[in-house]
Design a protein around this motif. Structure first.
Motif, PDB file in Angstrom:
ATOM      1  N   ASP A  53       7.119 -31.472  13.479  1.00  0.00           N
ATOM      2  CA  ASP A  53       8.173 -32.382  13.013  1.00  0.00           C
ATOM      3  C   ASP A  53       7.589 -33.560  12.254  1.00  0.00           C
ATOM      4  O   ASP A  53       8.142 -34.002  11.231  1.00  0.00           O
ATOM      5  N   ALA A  54       6.467 -34.092  12.739  1.00  0.00           N
ATOM      6  CA  ALA A  54       5.832 -35.226  12.075  1.00  0.00           C
ATOM      7  C   ALA A  54       5.361 -34.844  10.679  1.00  0.00           C
ATOM      8  O   ALA A  54       5.498 -35.613   9.721  1.00  0.00           O
ATOM      9  N   ARG A  92       8.609 -34.995   3.516  1.00  0.00           N
ATOM     10  CA  ARG A  92       9.833 -35.558   2.951  1.00  0.00           C
ATOM     11  C   ARG A  92       9.576 -36.942   2.358  1.00  0.00           C
ATOM     12  O   ARG A  92      10.071 -37.266   1.271  1.00  0.00           O
ATOM     13  N   GLU A  93       8.794 -37.750   3.088  1.00  0.00           N
ATOM     14  CA  GLU A  93       8.473 -39.076   2.594  1.00  0.00           C
ATOM     15  C   GLU A  93       7.657 -38.987   1.311  1.00  0.00           C
ATOM     16  O   GLU A  93       7.873 -39.753   0.360  1.00  0.00           O
ATOM     17  N   VAL A 117       6.608 -32.454   8.775  1.00  0.00           N
ATOM     18  CA  VAL A 117       7.801 -32.273   7.943  1.00  0.00           C
ATOM     19  C   VAL A 117       8.300 -33.619   7.429  1.00  0.00           C
ATOM     20  O   VAL A 117       8.656 -33.779   6.254  1.00  0.00           O
ATOM     21  N   ASP A 118       8.320 -34.632   8.340  1.00  0.00           N
ATOM     22  CA  ASP A 118       8.760 -35.971   7.929  1.00  0.00           C
ATOM     23  C   ASP A 118       7.854 -36.543   6.853  1.00  0.00           C
ATOM     24  O   ASP A 118       8.324 -37.193   5.903  1.00  0.00           O
ATOM     25  N   LEU A 119       6.548 -36.310   6.997  1.00  0.00           N
ATOM     26  CA  LEU A 119       5.602 -36.814   6.007  1.00  0.00           C
ATOM     27  C   LEU A 119       5.814 -36.149   4.656  1.00  0.00           C
ATOM     28  O   LEU A 119       5.742 -36.802   3.599  1.00  0.00           O
ATOM     29  N   ASP A 151       9.958 -38.159  -1.589  1.00  0.00           N
ATOM     30  CA  ASP A 151      10.738 -39.313  -2.040  1.00  0.00           C
ATOM     31  C   ASP A 151       9.880 -40.266  -2.885  1.00  0.00           C
ATOM     32  O   ASP A 151      10.336 -40.792  -3.916  1.00  0.00           O
TER      33      ASP A 151
END
Length: 424
Positions: free
Chosen positions: A112-113, A119-120, A115-117, A123
């Motif tokens: 999950d971490a 996405r960041e 995946v968040d990275l 962006d």
């Protein structure tokens, strides 16, 4: 601002280290050309640096043109401030992307971490794409204004009205960029004044030191060069000169992009032991040998060598207006140790050259290859080559690794790597 990719805008600066801002525009030109888009709007040369896009040499202008200079000066200053802010914002984005990339490489992170990275990172890459487009838009507007100021058929009232319209456009650009989170709320004047102040302080502090042979004349030269590149006529002549030179030669406009290296960075670079040893040998020898600069621009690096160490310093510059500017300052300040040649560096004689500095950061690959071949054939054994890029690495003439690397700020990169090579 450091972005380079052979693919689309989405493959951006998370994977690169230290390309200068000029590379952004070279990459943007190639991207647009490859995708059959509107290449015309990218043909004006993209050298948005703190030193600006400067190639003139017309230091003095006729009095009847002074009013025209004053009208456009505010446009130039405002555009410069906007571009500085965008550059700084893009550098911040690059740093954030590098930090994220470093975290992604860590092996102890959960799914999950990661995946968040990703996405960041996505962006931030979108923001960086928009920052590049904003820089292009601001650059295009300033280039149009500079071209407009050179139209002497216009009345002063017409030019003044155009200048006010352009200023309003720049103000609206800034508001839109802030609203889109492409740059911070508060702006600044840019680092040019700070760079000059640092250089002046450094030279004045060395006035009683044997390290700098002609500190007062060096200080006057630095001030003249900073003043020159801040004038509207200088910017305008750069645009005209670079376009004409690219049209008359096989070189792209990017080969004529302008940037400057502060004296403080150059002086510290030249304290590297291998360079200092060669300088001592040149000073002690009866013949001396030559310190040569390929792509000498308005003469910064040549003047530094001549006035700091008393070296026989030679600069080769293809653009007539740049060479003329350097020659004018040489004559005005009587810098007898400096020689400037307006011509193709590939035709320059290299006999008795002990040190050669290459301003190659924006040269075309073909030009780099031809330069490498020339150095292999003509540069004396044992001579040093100081470069802003590492393209000489791996050649039989210079070995696989540089003799030394050194990092220091320049106008387009706060952490530029210099490479020192020895001809083998």
């Amino acid at each position: 601002v450091v972005v380079f990719s052979s693919g689309g805008f989405t493959q951006l600066a998370a994977f690169v280290d230290s390309f200068c801002v000029l590379v952004v525009y070279k990459w943007a030109f190639e991207y647009v050309h490859d995708h059959r888009k509107d290449a015309k709007k990218l043909r004006k040369g993209f050298s948005i640096t703190d030193g600006w896009n400067c190639t003139s040499g017309y230091i003095s202008i006729e009095s009847r043109h002074m009013l025209r200079e004053d009208i456009m000066q505010e446009v130039l200053v405002s555009g410069k401030m906007l571009i500085d802010e965008l550059q700084n914002a893009a550098l911040t984005t690059r740093t954030q992307l590098q930090e994220i990339q470093g975290k992604i490489k860590q092996k102890n992170m959960g799914h999950d971490a990661i995946v968040d990275l990703f996405r960041e990172r996505r962006d931030l890459q979108r923001i960086q794409k928009s920052q590049i487009q904003a820089l292009l838009k601001a650059k295009h507007t300033i280039d149009q204004a500079l071209g407009h100021s050179g139209d002497h058929d216009q009345s002063e009232s017409s030019l003044s009205e155009y200048a006010q319209t352009t200023l309003m456009k720049l103000v609206n650009f800034r508001k839109a960029f802030v609203a889109a989170l492409l740059m911070p709320e508060e702006g600044g004047e840019g680092p040019r004044a700070a760079v000059l102040a640092e250089e002046e302080g450094f030279v004045l502090a060395a006035n009683t030191s044997p390290g700098i042979r002609q500190p007062q004349k060096l200080l006057r030269t630095i001030r003249e060069l900073h003043h020159l590149e801040a004038t509207v006529s200088f910017q305008r002549e750069l645009l005209k000169d670079a376009q004409e030179a690219a049209g008359d030669s096989s070189y792209s406009e990017m080969n004529f992009a302008y940037g400057s290296t502060p004296f403080t960075s150059w002086f510290r670079l030249f304290q590297v032991p291998a360079i200092a040893e060669v300088i001592n040998g040149m000073q002690e020898s009866s013949s001396g040998g030559k310190y040569v600069v390929f792509g000498s621009s308005t003469g910064w690096l040549v003047f530094f060598g001549a006035l700091t160490f008393g070296l026989n310093s030679y600069g080769y510059e293809l653009l007539p207006s740049l060479a003329k500017a350097a020659q004018q300052i040489k004559d005005d300040l009587e810098v007898f140790e400096a020689t400037f040649v307006c011509g193709d560096m590939l035709q320059a004689p290299l006999d008795d050259t002990r040190m050669l500095m290459l301003a190659s950061q924006c040269w075309d690959p073909e030009l780099k290859q031809r330069t490498s071949e020339k150095l292999h054939a003509e540069l004396p054994l044992g001579a040093l080559v100081i470069d802003y890029t590492d393209y000489l690495g791996g050649s039989g003439a210079f070995g696989l690794e540089p003799l030394h690397t050194f990092r220091a700020p320049v106008s387009w990169n706060p952490d530029q790597t210099f490479f020192v090579w020895r001809r083998q």
